[in-house]
Design a protein around this motif. Sequence first.
Motif, mmCIF file in Angstrom:
data_model
loop_
_atom_site.group_PDB
_atom_site.id
_atom_site.type_symbol
_atom_site.label_atom_id
_atom_site.label_comp_id
_atom_site.label_asym_id
_atom_site.label_seq_id
_atom_site.Cartn_x
_atom_site.Cartn_y
_atom_site.Cartn_z
ATOM 1 N N ALA A 87 13.864 -38.331 74.551
ATOM 2 C CA ALA A 87 14.821 -37.218 74.515
ATOM 3 C C ALA A 87 14.171 -35.885 74.842
ATOM 4 C CB ALA A 87 15.484 -37.145 73.142
ATOM 5 N N THR A 103 15.812 -31.530 80.423
ATOM 6 C CA THR A 103 16.028 -32.641 79.517
ATOM 7 C C THR A 103 17.485 -33.093 79.556
ATOM 8 O OG1 THR A 103 16.560 -31.184 77.654
ATOM 9 C CG2 THR A 103 14.227 -31.796 77.959
ATOM 10 N N THR A 105 20.060 -33.549 76.923
ATOM 11 C CA THR A 105 20.152 -33.084 75.542
ATOM 12 C C THR A 105 20.834 -34.112 74.631
ATOM 13 O OG1 THR A 105 22.338 -32.046 75.718
ATOM 14 C CG2 THR A 105 20.426 -30.744 76.452
ATOM 15 N N PRO A 106 20.629 -33.972 73.316
ATOM 16 C CA PRO A 106 21.354 -34.848 72.384
ATOM 17 C C PRO A 106 22.865 -34.764 72.537
ATOM 18 C CG PRO A 106 19.534 -33.785 71.251
ATOM 19 C CD PRO A 106 19.620 -33.155 72.617
ATOM 20 N N ARG A 109 23.679 -36.945 75.500
ATOM 21 C CA ARG A 109 23.472 -38.347 75.126
ATOM 22 C C ARG A 109 24.609 -38.853 74.229
ATOM 23 N NH1 ARG A 109 18.055 -40.340 75.734
ATOM 24 N NH2 ARG A 109 16.857 -38.915 77.040
ATOM 25 N N VAL A 131 22.220 -41.520 69.237
ATOM 26 C CA VAL A 131 21.784 -40.188 68.775
ATOM 27 C C VAL A 131 22.148 -40.055 67.299
ATOM 28 C CG1 VAL A 131 22.024 -37.703 69.103
ATOM 29 C CG2 VAL A 131 22.189 -39.239 71.073
#
Length: 245
Positions: A87, A103, A105-106, A109, A131
């Motif tokens: 992540a 990235t 990101t959460p 995701r 997540v």
Amino acid sequence: MPTDALLDRFLTGLAPLAPVAVWAHGSLAGGDYQEGRSDLDLIAVLDGPVTPRTVWRLGLLHARLRDAPLAGQLHCTYLTPGTVHDAGRRHVTWAHQQLFKRTVTPVTRRELHAFGRVLHGEPPRHLLPPVPDAQLAGFVVRDQRDFWRPAVRRPHLWKQDVWVDLGLLTLARATVTLRDGRLISKREALAELPALGAPGEVVEDIARRRYGTPEAPTGEWTARRAELTRDYLGPAIDTLVASYD
């Protein structure tokens, strides 16, 4: 439909790189897509390492799409089965007509798990780790505290539509995520803003520009809108972060 035509061209051009999966997230997957206004947010998982030659081929692919309607709004981040779990890793991304790294990101995701749209290959649940709620909440708080709060102190940014829209909508989405543990669309976030005390004039302005027929703004309104937004957003972010930090 220009969106479908562009996606077809993109998938055809990507095929020689043997993608394992291609997914849509954001408004294109979440049911709030506005053709010509919304971005086309994609994730592609390629079957192999992203070498310098791969990056060159990706750049060529996107350059060949530049003549297509909506091509400037197509954004894609490129992962591999070996990097999809990290992540914190920055991945090659095409956005804003250039290649760079960022990235996944959460929030992205979690979107992919919750309502990601499979355009090709494997579904997100087969490749992406879930997540945890704590990871999602931590990211949302940091984003408000470390990105949006400092941005409020830069007056010139808030004369631009995109900063006003995303600043307020992201706050509303963050509030609901931290309060209820779920993700909401930008349209849903717009509906949340009045209850959060956002200035009504600005909320109506966003609604007109995103979902109605916008009028050309005057300089006076642009300046007033910026002031109203900053006066509201700074304290609202402080309150949100203090509640969950």
